[in-house]
Design a protein around this motif. Structure first.
Motif, PDB file in Angstrom:
ATOM      1  N   GLU A 160       6.154  -1.181  -6.370  1.00 36.44           N
ATOM      2  CA  GLU A 160       4.845  -0.564  -6.638  1.00 36.44           C
ATOM      3  C   GLU A 160       4.156  -0.217  -5.315  1.00 36.44           C
ATOM      4  N   GLN A 161       3.548   0.957  -5.249  1.00 36.11           N
ATOM      5  CA  GLN A 161       2.708   1.318  -4.107  1.00 36.11           C
ATOM      6  C   GLN A 161       1.274   1.450  -4.610  1.00 36.11           C
ATOM      7  N   THR A 162       0.352   0.813  -3.919  1.00 40.30           N
ATOM      8  CA  THR A 162      -1.039   0.878  -4.381  1.00 40.30           C
ATOM      9  C   THR A 162      -1.815   1.985  -3.671  1.00 40.30           C
ATOM     10  N   ASN A 163      -1.231   2.510  -2.588  1.00 40.49           N
ATOM     11  CA  ASN A 163      -1.923   3.550  -1.821  1.00 40.49           C
ATOM     12  C   ASN A 163      -0.900   4.574  -1.313  1.00 40.49           C
ATOM     13  N   GLY A 164      -0.062   5.045  -2.237  1.00 40.35           N
ATOM     14  CA  GLY A 164       1.003   5.981  -1.858  1.00 40.35           C
ATOM     15  C   GLY A 164       0.417   7.274  -1.329  1.00 40.35           C
ATOM     16  N   ARG A 165       1.037   7.815  -0.291  1.00 41.05           N
ATOM     17  CA  ARG A 165       0.499   9.025   0.349  1.00 41.05           C
ATOM     18  C   ARG A 165       1.471  10.193   0.216  1.00 41.05           C
ATOM     19  N   GLY A 166       0.884  11.381   0.011  1.00 48.22           N
ATOM     20  CA  GLY A 166       1.671  12.601  -0.006  1.00 48.22           C
ATOM     21  C   GLY A 166       1.394  13.398   1.259  1.00 48.22           C
ATOM     22  N   ARG A 167       1.905  14.615   1.324  1.00 49.21           N
ATOM     23  CA  ARG A 167       1.657  15.459   2.491  1.00 49.21           C
ATOM     24  C   ARG A 167       0.202  15.934   2.481  1.00 49.21           C
ATOM     25  N   TYR A 168      -0.300  16.272   3.662  1.00 42.40           N
ATOM     26  CA  TYR A 168      -1.669  16.779   3.809  1.00 42.40           C
ATOM     27  C   TYR A 168      -2.713  15.865   3.164  1.00 42.40           C
ATOM     28  N   GLY A 194       0.845  -1.195   0.000  1.00 42.75           N
ATOM     29  CA  GLY A 194       0.000   0.000   0.000  1.00 42.75           C
ATOM     30  C   GLY A 194       0.876   1.239   0.000  1.00 42.75           C
ATOM     31  N   SER A 195       1.620   1.415   1.096  1.00 43.91           N
ATOM     32  CA  SER A 195       2.508   2.572   1.242  1.00 43.91           C
ATOM     33  C   SER A 195       3.690   2.170   2.126  1.00 43.91           C
ATOM     34  N   THR A 196       4.875   2.460   1.671  1.00 43.49           N
ATOM     35  CA  THR A 196       6.063   2.104   2.481  1.00 43.49           C
ATOM     36  C   THR A 196       6.066   2.901   3.788  1.00 43.49           C
ATOM     37  N   ASN A 197       5.547   4.134   3.756  1.00 39.65           N
ATOM     38  CA  ASN A 197       5.486   4.934   4.991  1.00 39.65           C
ATOM     39  C   ASN A 197       4.516   4.307   5.995  1.00 39.65           C
ATOM     40  N   THR A 198       3.325   3.962   5.503  1.00 39.14           N
ATOM     41  CA  THR A 198       2.314   3.384   6.405  1.00 39.14           C
ATOM     42  C   THR A 198       2.852   2.089   6.998  1.00 39.14           C
ATOM     43  N   GLY A 223       9.730   9.247   3.962  1.00 43.55           N
ATOM     44  CA  GLY A 223       9.296   8.605   2.717  1.00 43.55           C
ATOM     45  C   GLY A 223       9.675   9.454   1.523  1.00 43.55           C
ATOM     46  N   ILE A 224      10.272   8.819   0.546  1.00 40.12           N
ATOM     47  CA  ILE A 224      10.764   9.556  -0.622  1.00 40.12           C
ATOM     48  C   ILE A 224      10.168   8.973  -1.904  1.00 40.12           C
ATOM     49  N   GLY A 225       9.602   9.842  -2.722  1.00 35.01           N
ATOM     50  CA  GLY A 225       9.125   9.435  -4.035  1.00 35.01           C
ATOM     51  C   GLY A 225       9.836  10.279  -5.079  1.00 35.01           C
ATOM     52  N   THR A 275      10.204   4.627  -5.114  1.00 31.63           N
ATOM     53  CA  THR A 275       9.422   4.874  -3.887  1.00 31.63           C
ATOM     54  C   THR A 275      10.035   4.079  -2.745  1.00 31.63           C
ATOM     55  N   PHE A 276      10.477   4.784  -1.728  1.00 35.67           N
ATOM     56  CA  PHE A 276      11.067   4.088  -0.575  1.00 35.67           C
ATOM     57  C   PHE A 276      10.952   4.948   0.679  1.00 35.67           C
ATOM     58  N   SER A 277      11.069   4.292   1.827  1.00 34.11           N
ATOM     59  CA  SER A 277      10.998   5.001   3.106  1.00 34.11           C
ATOM     60  C   SER A 277      12.150   4.542   3.986  1.00 34.11           C
ATOM     61  N   ILE A 278      12.614   5.466   4.804  1.00 36.47           N
ATOM     62  CA  ILE A 278      13.719   5.161   5.727  1.00 36.47           C
ATOM     63  C   ILE A 278      13.192   5.302   7.150  1.00 36.47           C
ATOM     64  N   GLY A 302       8.962  14.196  -3.994  1.00 31.79           N
ATOM     65  CA  GLY A 302       8.315  14.663  -2.772  1.00 31.79           C
ATOM     66  C   GLY A 302       8.784  13.826  -1.588  1.00 31.79           C
ATOM     67  N   ILE A 303       8.719  14.433  -0.417  1.00 32.03           N
ATOM     68  CA  ILE A 303       9.187  13.760   0.799  1.00 32.03           C
ATOM     69  C   ILE A 303       8.082  13.850   1.850  1.00 32.03           C
ATOM     70  N   LEU A 304       7.772  12.738   2.467  1.00 34.06           N
ATOM     71  CA  LEU A 304       6.753  12.712   3.530  1.00 34.06           C
ATOM     72  C   LEU A 304       7.430  12.229   4.815  1.00 34.06           C
ATOM     73  N   ASN A 322      10.032  20.680   1.413  1.00 34.64           N
ATOM     74  CA  ASN A 322      10.990  19.683   0.924  1.00 34.64           C
ATOM     75  C   ASN A 322      10.563  18.964  -0.352  1.00 34.64           C
ATOM     76  N   ASP A 323      10.165  19.757  -1.320  1.00 32.10           N
ATOM     77  CA  ASP A 323       9.958  19.188  -2.657  1.00 32.10           C
ATOM     78  C   ASP A 323      11.231  19.418  -3.454  1.00 32.10           C
ATOM     79  N   ILE A 324      11.487  18.508  -4.370  1.00 33.41           N
ATOM     80  CA  ILE A 324      12.658  18.685  -5.240  1.00 33.41           C
ATOM     81  C   ILE A 324      12.147  19.045  -6.631  1.00 33.41           C
TER      82      ILE A 324
HETATM   83  C1  BTN Z   1       4.533  14.933  -1.171  1.00 29.25           C
HETATM   84  O1  BTN Z   1       5.117  15.534  -2.083  1.00 29.25           O
HETATM   85  O2  BTN Z   1       3.402  15.274  -0.820  1.00 29.25           O
HETATM   86  C2  BTN Z   1       5.233  13.769  -0.502  1.00 29.25           C
HETATM   87  C3  BTN Z   1       5.224  12.527  -1.332  1.00 29.25           C
HETATM   88  C4  BTN Z   1       5.912  11.346  -0.660  1.00 29.25           C
HETATM   89  C5  BTN Z   1       5.762  10.065  -1.433  1.00 29.25           C
HETATM   90  C6  BTN Z   1       6.579   8.941  -0.836  1.00 29.25           C
HETATM   91  S1  BTN Z   1       6.660   7.534  -1.892  1.00 29.25           S
HETATM   92  C7  BTN Z   1       7.353   6.573  -0.613  1.00 29.25           C
HETATM   93  C8  BTN Z   1       6.639   6.957   0.661  1.00 29.25           C
HETATM   94  N1  BTN Z   1       5.423   6.179   0.839  1.00 29.25           N
HETATM   95  C9  BTN Z   1       4.325   6.940   0.751  1.00 29.25           C
HETATM   96  O3  BTN Z   1       3.144   6.525   0.850  1.00 29.25           O
HETATM   97  N2  BTN Z   1       4.655   8.221   0.548  1.00 29.25           N
HETATM   98  C10 BTN Z   1       6.098   8.396   0.501  1.00 29.25           C
END
Ligand code: BTN
Length: 226
Positions: A45-53, A22-26, A129-131, A64-67, A111-113, A100-102
């Protein structure tokens, strides 16, 4: 079920891989206690990737990866800097759009979450989390690297820079961060008033000034007057 495989160590970090999640962050937020400090989870692959807000982060086969960190670092500064430095090695000249957008060629590339987990008032974990787009995302005006770059090679370069920066004093790298920023000394509108961006503090907050009033803001509700 998520089939997470340990791949290898990169310096003092531990790289794990999953085909689809779903999401590496979650995942790391929910499972931080089962993984060591400095774990990285890379997903094909992320099926439910999340961004900020609560935004959605849509990715095809992008990076797509998270630390996972169990200790505290200036991640708001270090994460974007590590990406900019690593991408420079592939010939990309990118900028950091606060917070912290690139950006590449004035379009969003990455994007970074950053999310933290607390138990009461104790910090338990932070997930960075970095995409990074591999291909252009026309529907959101996003740009991709459009270059054949191996994901593990890219992560290794980012992690190398991260490792250097977490072992350095903030004062030694903040000027470099500022040189990558595209908001410093820019006019902005914040709460209907015009300010000039004077700097960024060690928490990644923006220092803005007008008529000798100096404020520090942590939210991203600013409009930049380019
Ligand atoms: C943003 O620009 O709003 C932040 C985007 C962050 C996306 C990455 S992809 C890997 C990690 N897992 C997520 O669900 N989100 C972050």
């Amino acid at each position: 079920m998520d089939d997470i495989k340990y791949l290898k160590d990169i310096e003092s970090f531990h790289l794990y891989y999953v085909e689809s999640i779903g999401s590496t962050n979650t995942f790391l937020k929910e499972n931080f206690s089962k993984y060591p400090n400095n774990s990285i989870l890379l997903a094909k692959e992320q099926t439910n990737g999340r961004g900020r807000y609560t935004r959605i982060w849509k990715s095809d086969e992008d990076y797509t990866f998270s630390i996972l960190f169990k200790d505290l670092h200036h991640n708001e500064i270090i994460a974007p800097m590590s990406i900019v430095r690593a991408l420079k090695e592939y010939g990309f000249d990118t900028k950091i759009k606060w917070p912290n957008d690139i950006y590449l060629n004035n379009k969003k590339l990455s994007g970074i979450l950053i999310e933290s987990v607390y138990g009461g008032i104790s910090h338990l974990a932070t997930i960075v989390g970095i995409g990074i787009n591999k291909t252009d995302k026309e529907e959101v005006l996003g740009i991709g690297l459009n270059k054949d770059i191996d994901s593990i090679d890219l992560i290794s370069k980012i992690i190398h820079e991260y490792n250097l920066l977490i072992n350095e004093d903030f004062n030694n790298y903040i000027n470099e961060y500022i040189s990558y920023s595209n908001v410093i000394n820019k006019k902005i509108i914040y709460q209907n008033e015009e300010y000039i961006v004077k700097g960024i503090n060690e928490f990644g907050h923006l220092i803005i000034e007008n008529d000798n009033i100096s404020k520090t803001i942590s939210s991203d509700e600013i409009n930049i007057k380019y």
